[in-house]
Design an enzyme around this catalytic site. Structure first.
Site, short mmCIF file in Angstrom:
data_model
loop_
_atom_site.label_atom_id
_atom_site.label_comp_id
_atom_site.label_asym_id
_atom_site.label_seq_id
_atom_site.Cartn_x
_atom_site.Cartn_y
_atom_site.Cartn_z
N VAL A 11 0.82 -1.21 0.00
CA VAL A 11 0.00 0.00 0.00
C VAL A 11 0.86 1.26 0.00
CG1 VAL A 11 -1.55 1.36 1.47
CG2 VAL A 11 -2.08 -0.99 0.95
N THR A 86 -0.94 -4.22 9.55
CA THR A 86 -1.80 -4.45 10.73
C THR A 86 -2.24 -5.91 10.70
OG1 THR A 86 -3.66 -3.60 9.42
CG2 THR A 86 -2.67 -2.09 11.00
N LEU A 153 -7.44 -0.24 -2.65
CA LEU A 153 -6.83 -0.87 -3.82
C LEU A 153 -6.76 -2.38 -3.68
CD1 LEU A 153 -3.70 -1.85 -3.10
CD2 LEU A 153 -3.25 0.57 -3.27
N ARG A 154 -6.78 -3.06 -4.83
CA ARG A 154 -6.58 -4.51 -4.86
C ARG A 154 -5.19 -4.80 -5.39
NH1 ARG A 154 -10.62 -5.58 -9.34
NH2 ARG A 154 -9.82 -3.52 -9.74
N GLU A 155 -4.54 -5.79 -4.84
CA GLU A 155 -3.25 -6.19 -5.39
C GLU A 155 -3.47 -6.71 -6.81
OE1 GLU A 155 -1.07 -8.72 -2.66
OE2 GLU A 155 -1.49 -7.33 -1.04
N PHE A 252 -17.50 -10.03 -7.53
CA PHE A 252 -17.24 -10.80 -6.30
C PHE A 252 -18.24 -11.93 -6.08
CE2 PHE A 252 -13.47 -9.20 -4.24
CZ PHE A 252 -13.15 -8.20 -5.14
N GLY A 260 -8.51 -15.51 -0.09
CA GLY A 260 -7.26 -15.46 0.67
C GLY A 260 -6.72 -14.05 0.61
N CYS A 263 -5.72 -9.40 3.32
CA CYS A 263 -6.74 -8.52 3.91
C CYS A 263 -8.06 -9.19 4.27
CB CYS A 263 -6.95 -7.33 3.02
SG CYS A 263 -5.48 -6.28 3.08
N LYS A 324 -4.09 -14.75 -5.57
CA LYS A 324 -4.79 -14.30 -6.78
C LYS A 324 -3.72 -14.05 -7.83
CE LYS A 324 -6.17 -9.95 -7.01
NZ LYS A 324 -6.72 -8.63 -6.73
P1 NAD Z 1 3.20 -4.67 3.96
O1 NAD Z 1 3.54 -5.67 4.99
O2 NAD Z 1 3.41 -4.98 2.53
O3 NAD Z 1 4.04 -3.32 4.25
C1 NAD Z 1 4.16 -2.74 5.49
C2 NAD Z 1 5.53 -2.04 5.56
O4 NAD Z 1 5.60 -1.25 6.74
C3 NAD Z 1 6.71 -3.01 5.63
O5 NAD Z 1 7.61 -2.73 4.58
C4 NAD Z 1 7.35 -2.72 6.99
O6 NAD Z 1 8.75 -2.88 7.02
C5 NAD Z 1 6.93 -1.29 7.22
N1 NAD Z 1 6.96 -0.83 8.61
C6 NAD Z 1 6.51 -1.47 9.73
N2 NAD Z 1 6.70 -0.69 10.81
C7 NAD Z 1 7.26 0.47 10.39
C8 NAD Z 1 7.67 1.66 11.03
N3 NAD Z 1 7.52 1.84 12.35
N4 NAD Z 1 8.23 2.63 10.28
C9 NAD Z 1 8.39 2.47 8.94
N5 NAD Z 1 8.01 1.37 8.27
C10 NAD Z 1 7.46 0.37 8.99
O7 NAD Z 1 1.70 -4.25 4.24
P2 NAD Z 1 0.59 -3.79 3.17
O8 NAD Z 1 0.05 -4.96 2.46
O9 NAD Z 1 1.13 -2.63 2.40
O10 NAD Z 1 -0.56 -3.28 4.16
C11 NAD Z 1 -0.41 -2.09 4.90
C12 NAD Z 1 -1.77 -1.72 5.47
O11 NAD Z 1 -2.67 -1.40 4.41
C13 NAD Z 1 -2.47 -2.84 6.26
O12 NAD Z 1 -3.19 -2.26 7.32
C14 NAD Z 1 -3.41 -3.45 5.25
O13 NAD Z 1 -4.54 -4.05 5.86
C15 NAD Z 1 -3.85 -2.21 4.48
N6 NAD Z 1 -4.27 -2.49 3.10
C16 NAD Z 1 -3.57 -3.37 2.34
C17 NAD Z 1 -3.96 -3.59 1.01
C18 NAD Z 1 -3.22 -4.57 0.14
O14 NAD Z 1 -3.68 -4.83 -0.96
N7 NAD Z 1 -2.09 -5.13 0.57
C19 NAD Z 1 -5.04 -2.88 0.48
C20 NAD Z 1 -5.72 -1.97 1.29
C21 NAD Z 1 -5.32 -1.78 2.60
C1 UGA Z 2 -9.19 -6.78 -1.33
C2 UGA Z 2 -10.27 -5.77 -1.72
O1 UGA Z 2 -10.82 -6.14 -2.98
C3 UGA Z 2 -9.69 -4.36 -1.81
O2 UGA Z 2 -10.72 -3.42 -2.08
C4 UGA Z 2 -9.04 -4.03 -0.48
O3 UGA Z 2 -8.42 -2.77 -0.52
C5 UGA Z 2 -8.00 -5.07 -0.14
O4 UGA Z 2 -8.61 -6.39 -0.10
C6 UGA Z 2 -7.40 -4.83 1.21
O5 UGA Z 2 -8.03 -4.30 2.08
O6 UGA Z 2 -6.24 -5.24 1.30
P1 UGA Z 2 -7.21 -8.05 -2.59
O7 UGA Z 2 -7.16 -8.88 -1.36
O8 UGA Z 2 -5.96 -7.47 -3.12
O9 UGA Z 2 -8.21 -6.81 -2.35
O10 UGA Z 2 -7.83 -8.91 -3.76
P2 UGA Z 2 -9.31 -9.32 -4.24
O11 UGA Z 2 -9.37 -9.17 -5.69
O12 UGA Z 2 -10.36 -8.65 -3.46
O13 UGA Z 2 -9.33 -10.88 -3.91
C7 UGA Z 2 -9.30 -11.36 -2.58
C8 UGA Z 2 -9.53 -12.86 -2.58
O14 UGA Z 2 -10.88 -13.17 -2.93
C9 UGA Z 2 -8.65 -13.63 -3.57
O15 UGA Z 2 -8.23 -14.83 -2.97
C10 UGA Z 2 -9.58 -13.90 -4.73
O16 UGA Z 2 -9.24 -15.03 -5.48
C11 UGA Z 2 -10.89 -14.10 -4.00
N1 UGA Z 2 -12.09 -13.83 -4.84
C12 UGA Z 2 -12.34 -12.58 -5.29
C13 UGA Z 2 -12.97 -14.87 -5.12
O17 UGA Z 2 -12.74 -16.03 -4.71
N2 UGA Z 2 -14.07 -14.60 -5.87
C14 UGA Z 2 -14.36 -13.36 -6.32
O18 UGA Z 2 -15.41 -13.19 -6.99
C15 UGA Z 2 -13.47 -12.31 -6.03
#
Ligand code: NAD
Ligand code: UGA
Length: 435
Positions: A11, A86, A153-155, A252, A260, A263, A324
């Protein structure tokens, strides 16, 4: 506008690069020195389509830089985003907020001039207020506001989602903070992105409620897929028919091996804990979590039965390991729940994944053979399991595949292929929710 992004993960790095693309000057700060060193060398530590070019372009143009030194960047910043992890707290399912609170403490000591501290991490209701308390305690002189700006955002589609979001949610308590955040997101006015301004608690809850709702949709269709198999219906047709109702929507509703990722699993669990703590019932979310675990277990059974009930000594090619496609993220991937029980019963796994194999290595049991290409993975196997719907697996050479396999079982956990086409190609084809 000067922005500090704490956390350069999925993120933080995407948001930082996109804000830089919007014209802000962004410093991504991370405690992981190797990550920052790699970024400064022009290497992108994660696989996310389009991120490489975006980061490099903005880095070269001087709008995006990377550092481990919070104290150098924060005093200058107009906005400091907290985008650290988190994860689920070990033992109780709550969100582990230690990284958020550490970041808040670190920021507090470096503040200079009015600054908006923005939670971008997904955090339980009340966290922004707690961040404000921490900052005030650490630095009684600090001139700041906290805000909540959850990320949706979605990965795999992160840049498009960030640049063209359905909405931006701002939880704010002051006009000054709102004005700064609106100014940062101003480029989105051009595409008329709705900016939803609300209080801190609502913004925090919108994020969990949205993820839980999407996870519930998936669990709903996954439960329907089981029923479809039993009554002779086709879950794809059912989902399509349901989705044509605008009130339901078609997104969805794709049945599969269970959701999986980093998130949905952790956020549904955290929401259930938040609700329990407040004496509130979120039975639907709890059921979605349970149904998801059951779906993964059902996939293990499906694969076992496809192999005649006995997997010992059978060789299975697994196509796709990540949760995914278009990501290297293995966090809570269904493969982590589905493959170990098969291996415990003696299955021999040959796996292929375009990006996730390296990460998978450390998370899956020893003994898996990681193949460099699809041909190598499927050579002489009893069965193929399509676990993740990467594009590479959508148009397999079916005749070639049949000939390289020893057996003819094809278990499609993503319903990529057409039932008739697979039967005509000579496979014992088993999918999800389609007889
Ligand atoms: P991530 O594990 O990929 O990245 C977190 C980063 O924070 C790591 O690089 C870590 O080294 C760093 N970090 C930890 N403590 C720190 C500190 N004190 N100072 C500086 N850096 C520090 O995590 P992520 O997937 O990017 O998720 C971050 C947050 O965003 C989570 O709360 C997650 O739920 C939320 N989120 C994630 C997604 C997603 O698609 N991954 C989408 C929406 C929201
Ligand atoms: C999800 C949400 O879609 C984002 O909006 C959100 O920001 C993010 O979590 C987050 O909070 O981190 P992400 O986990 O990246 O995004 O991917 P998704 O495309 O949502 O897929 C999540 C899981 O659900 C995957 O395992 C995917 O295969 C599965 N999925 C998704 C299904 O099995 N069926 C569907 O119809 C859609």
């Amino acid at each position: 506008m000067k922005v500090v992004m704490i956390g350069a993960g999925y993120v933080g790095l995407v948001s930082g690069a996109c804000f830089a693309e919007f014209g802000a000057h962004v410093t991504c700060v991370d405690v992981a020195e190797d990550k920052i060193d790699a970024l400064n060398r022009g290497e992108i530590p994660i696989y996310e389509p389009g991120l490489d070019d975006l980061v490099k372009r903005n880095h070269v143009q001087g709008r995006l830089c990377f550092s481990t030194a919070l104290a150098d960047a924060v005093p200058e910043a107009d906005l400091v985003f907290i985008a650290v992890g988190t994860p689920t707290r070990r033992g109780d399912g709550h969100a582990d907020l230690q990284y958020v609170y550490t970041a808040a403490k670190d920021v507090a000591r470096c503040l200079s001039g009015y600054t908006v501290i923005v939670d971008k991490s997904t955090v339980p209701v009340g966290t922004a207020r707690q961040v404000a308390r921490i900052i005030a305690e650490e630095n009684s002189e600090a001139d700041f506001d906290v805000a909540s700006n959850p990320e949706f955002l979605r990965e795999g589609a992160a840049i498009g989602d960030f640049m063209r979001p359905d909405r931006v949610v701002l939880g704010v308590e002051s006009e000054r903070a709102e004005a700064r955040l609106r100014a940062l997101y101003r480029p989105l006015n051009l595409i008329e992105t709705p900016i939803h301004v609300t209080n801190l608690e609502s913004a925090e809850l919108i994020k969990y409620a949205s993820n839980a709702f999407l996870a519930t949709k998936i669990s709903f269709i996954n439960e329907m897929s089981d029923l479809c198999e039993k009554v002779g219906a086709d879950v794809q047709a059912v989902a399509k028919g349901m989705g044509m109702d605008g009130r339901i929507g078609r997104k969805f509703l794709h049945a599969g091996p269970g959701y999986g990722g980093s998130c949905f699993p952790k956020d549904t669990l955290a929401l259930a804990r938040i609700a329990q703590e407040h004496g509130s019932a979120v039975r639907i979310v709890e059921a979605a979590i349970e149904a998801n675990a059951a779906q993964k277990a059902r996939m293990v059974k499906k694969i076992r039965e496809a192999l005649g009930g006995e997997v010992a000594g059978k060789t299975v090619a697994v196509l796709g390991l990540t949760f995914k496609p278009e990501t290297d993220d293995m966090r809570d991937a269904p493969s982590l729940a589905i493959l170990p029980p098969l291996m415990e019963k003696g299955a021999i796994i040959r796996a292929h994944d375009p990006q996730g194999a390296e990460e998978a290595h450390g998370l899956l049991p020893d003994g898996i053979v990681y193949a460099d290409d699809i041909a190598d993975a499927v050579c002489d196997v009893d069965a193929v399991v399509l676990m993740t719907e990467w594009n590479q697996y959508r148009n397999l050479d079916l005749d070639g595949l049949r000939q390289s396999m020893r057996g003819r079982v094809f278990v499609d956990l993503r319903n990529v292929y057409d039932v008739e086409q697979m039967c005509e190609a000579g496979f014992d084809y088993i999918s999800v929710g389609r007889s």
